[in-house]
Motif scaffolding. Structure first.
Motif, PDB file in Angstrom:
ATOM      1  N   TYR A   1       0.828  -1.312  -0.043  1.00 54.57           N
ATOM      2  CA  TYR A   1       0.311  -0.033   0.055  1.00 54.57           C
ATOM      3  C   TYR A   1       0.798   1.251   0.113  1.00 54.57           C
ATOM      4  O   TYR A   1       1.926   1.373   0.669  1.00 54.57           O
ATOM      5  N   ILE A   2       0.624   2.172  -0.775  1.00 49.16           N
ATOM      6  CA  ILE A   2       1.126   3.437  -0.972  1.00 49.16           C
ATOM      7  C   ILE A   2       0.002   4.630  -0.747  1.00 49.16           C
ATOM      8  O   ILE A   2      -0.769   4.631  -1.471  1.00 49.16           O
ATOM      9  N   TRP A   3       0.192   5.289   0.250  1.00 45.02           N
ATOM     10  CA  TRP A   3      -0.592   6.479   0.444  1.00 45.02           C
ATOM     11  C   TRP A   3       0.002   7.700  -0.397  1.00 45.02           C
ATOM     12  O   TRP A   3       0.841   8.210   0.119  1.00 45.02           O
ATOM     13  N   ASN A   4      -0.516   8.181  -1.406  1.00 45.70           N
ATOM     14  CA  ASN A   4       0.203   8.924  -2.529  1.00 45.70           C
ATOM     15  C   ASN A   4      -0.770  10.366  -2.622  1.00 45.70           C
ATOM     16  O   ASN A   4      -1.761  10.656  -3.306  1.00 45.70           O
TER      17      ASN A   4
ATOM     18  N   LEU B   1      -2.793   3.726  -3.026  1.00 47.06           N
ATOM     19  CA  LEU B   1      -2.600   3.064  -4.250  1.00 47.06           C
ATOM     20  C   LEU B   1      -2.398   1.421  -3.914  1.00 47.06           C
ATOM     21  O   LEU B   1      -1.391   1.414  -2.854  1.00 47.06           O
ATOM     22  N   VAL B   2      -2.922   0.501  -4.672  1.00 43.13           N
ATOM     23  CA  VAL B   2      -2.881  -0.761  -3.905  1.00 43.13           C
ATOM     24  C   VAL B   2      -2.183  -1.796  -5.011  1.00 43.13           C
ATOM     25  O   VAL B   2      -2.940  -1.802  -6.122  1.00 43.13           O
ATOM     26  N   PHE B   3      -1.103  -2.354  -4.753  1.00 44.83           N
ATOM     27  CA  PHE B   3      -0.508  -3.049  -5.372  1.00 44.83           C
ATOM     28  C   PHE B   3      -0.452  -4.682  -5.041  1.00 44.83           C
ATOM     29  O   PHE B   3      -0.194  -4.870  -3.936  1.00 44.83           O
ATOM     30  N   THR B   4      -1.086  -5.506  -5.863  1.00 44.78           N
ATOM     31  CA  THR B   4      -0.997  -6.736  -5.443  1.00 44.78           C
ATOM     32  C   THR B   4      -0.083  -7.862  -6.169  1.00 44.78           C
ATOM     33  O   THR B   4      -0.203  -7.715  -7.475  1.00 44.78           O
ATOM     34  N   PHE B   5       0.740  -8.781  -5.931  1.00 43.45           N
ATOM     35  CA  PHE B   5       1.516  -9.701  -6.379  1.00 43.45           C
ATOM     36  C   PHE B   5       1.070 -10.749  -5.932  1.00 43.45           C
ATOM     37  O   PHE B   5       1.029 -11.278  -4.949  1.00 43.45           O
TER      38      PHE B   5
ATOM     39  N   GLU C   1       2.609  -0.505 -17.151  1.00 40.84           N
ATOM     40  CA  GLU C   1       3.159  -1.058 -18.219  1.00 40.84           C
ATOM     41  C   GLU C   1       4.547  -1.637 -17.648  1.00 40.84           C
ATOM     42  O   GLU C   1       5.000  -2.921 -18.127  1.00 40.84           O
ATOM     43  N   ALA C   2       5.043  -1.219 -16.614  1.00 35.85           N
ATOM     44  CA  ALA C   2       6.439  -1.902 -16.116  1.00 35.85           C
ATOM     45  C   ALA C   2       6.045  -3.050 -15.403  1.00 35.85           C
ATOM     46  O   ALA C   2       6.799  -4.275 -15.620  1.00 35.85           O
ATOM     47  N   ALA C   3       4.963  -3.174 -14.528  1.00 38.97           N
ATOM     48  CA  ALA C   3       4.596  -4.408 -13.855  1.00 38.97           C
ATOM     49  C   ALA C   3       4.326  -5.614 -14.907  1.00 38.97           C
ATOM     50  O   ALA C   3       4.811  -6.534 -14.360  1.00 38.97           O
TER      51      ALA C   3
ATOM     52  N   THR D   1      -1.572  -6.549  -9.986  1.00 40.19           N
ATOM     53  CA  THR D   1      -2.510  -5.642 -10.244  1.00 40.19           C
ATOM     54  C   THR D   1      -2.089  -4.086  -9.479  1.00 40.19           C
ATOM     55  O   THR D   1      -1.598  -4.353  -8.366  1.00 40.19           O
ATOM     56  N   ILE D   2      -2.581  -3.017 -10.158  1.00 32.49           N
ATOM     57  CA  ILE D   2      -2.473  -1.889  -9.530  1.00 32.49           C
ATOM     58  C   ILE D   2      -3.771  -1.141  -9.452  1.00 32.49           C
ATOM     59  O   ILE D   2      -4.418  -0.860 -10.506  1.00 32.49           O
ATOM     60  N   ASN D   3      -4.356  -0.809  -8.141  1.00 32.64           N
ATOM     61  CA  ASN D   3      -5.568  -0.019  -8.307  1.00 32.64           C
ATOM     62  C   ASN D   3      -5.328   1.260  -7.270  1.00 32.64           C
ATOM     63  O   ASN D   3      -4.990   1.063  -6.333  1.00 32.64           O
TER      64      ASN D   3
END
Length: 245
Positions: A114-117, A183-187, A143-145, A175-177
């Motif tokens: 999680y990133i608080w942006n 921002l939520v990054f799921t791997f 695109e990078a992911a 996924t990036i949402n």
């Protein structure tokens, strides 16, 4: 001998990680083993699906232990949650086959970062996300992911030193949402090397800030050099979400 499986969630903020350490009593494994050993009046060793580092959280860590105790599953569950610290909670207790092994039987894992942006920090999310003031370009990050998905040697995206073990892993999905300012990054993948998710995140952030081109992902894979990747992002934004068997 009974084989008991646990699903555990914990706030890793004040702990030195999952793995029991000789020089620290503040580990998740250590706390669990202390409570279980008191419960059955005999030393218990617990097996986790994998280690989480200091400061990393979990919503779905899986572990198992063996015991001859006649206690019911409900009694075990109630005892553990009564005596564990409030920042460690056993969500599920189940008796499983003797052959079940929390680490060896893992098929894949899902981590979330999680990133608080936003330029204003959050009083409530500060322990569970990385605060980044600068605006990130989500399109470029996606695109990078996409380049990270698939089967690759991820040694350049890890803190692993020289090893005889394989550093090839398969990433099924990233996924990036955006959820408000979060921002939520799921791997999701079959396994992750030491610091791998946090280094991939540091690289994606650098690309999202346009300090690094998307093509650098390929260069890191080719060079297999940690120094070419982004920084290791702080642990508080990372959660072990689920383990699949």
């Amino acid at each position: 001998m009974r084989n008991i499986r646990l699903i555990i969630e914990y706030d890793g903020s004040r702990y030195s990680g999952w793995q029991r350490l000789k020089n620290s009593s503040e580990t998740i494994q250590g706390k669990l083993e202390n409570v279980l050993s008191e419960m059955v009046a005999t030393p218990i060793e617990i097996i986790g699906s994998g280690r989480t580092d200091a400061g990393v959280h979990a919503r779905g860590q899986v572990a198992n232990f063996h015991t001859k105790s006649p206690m019911s599953i409900r009694e075990i569950h109630k005892y553990m949650n009564h005596y564990l610290p409030q920042d460690i909670v056993v969500k599920e207790v189940k008796e499983v086959s003797e052959r079940f092994h929390s680490r060896y039987n893992v098929k894949s894992k899902r981590y979330v970062y999680y990133i608080w942006n936003h330029w204003i920090p959050s009083a409530f999310q500060r322990k569970y996300s990385y605060h980044l003031v600068e605006k990130l370009d989500i399109g470029i990050m996606k695109e990078a992911a996409a380049k990270l998905v698939g089967t690759h040697d991820f040694i350049g995206f890890s803190s692993v030193k020289k090893t005889n073990k394989s550093t090839t892993r398969h990433i099924e999905e990233i996924t990036i949402n955006k959820e408000g300012n979060m921002l939520v990054f799921t791997f999701t993948g079959d396994g992750f090397l030491y610091n791998m998710v946090r280094i991939m995140m540091g690289t994606l952030v650098k690309i999202g800030l346009k300090q690094m081109d998307v093509s650098y992902i390929d260069e890191i894979f080719e060079s297999k050099t940690r120094a070419n990747a982004g920084e290791t992002l702080p642990p508080q934004g990372l959660f072990l979400e689920e383990v699949y068997y």
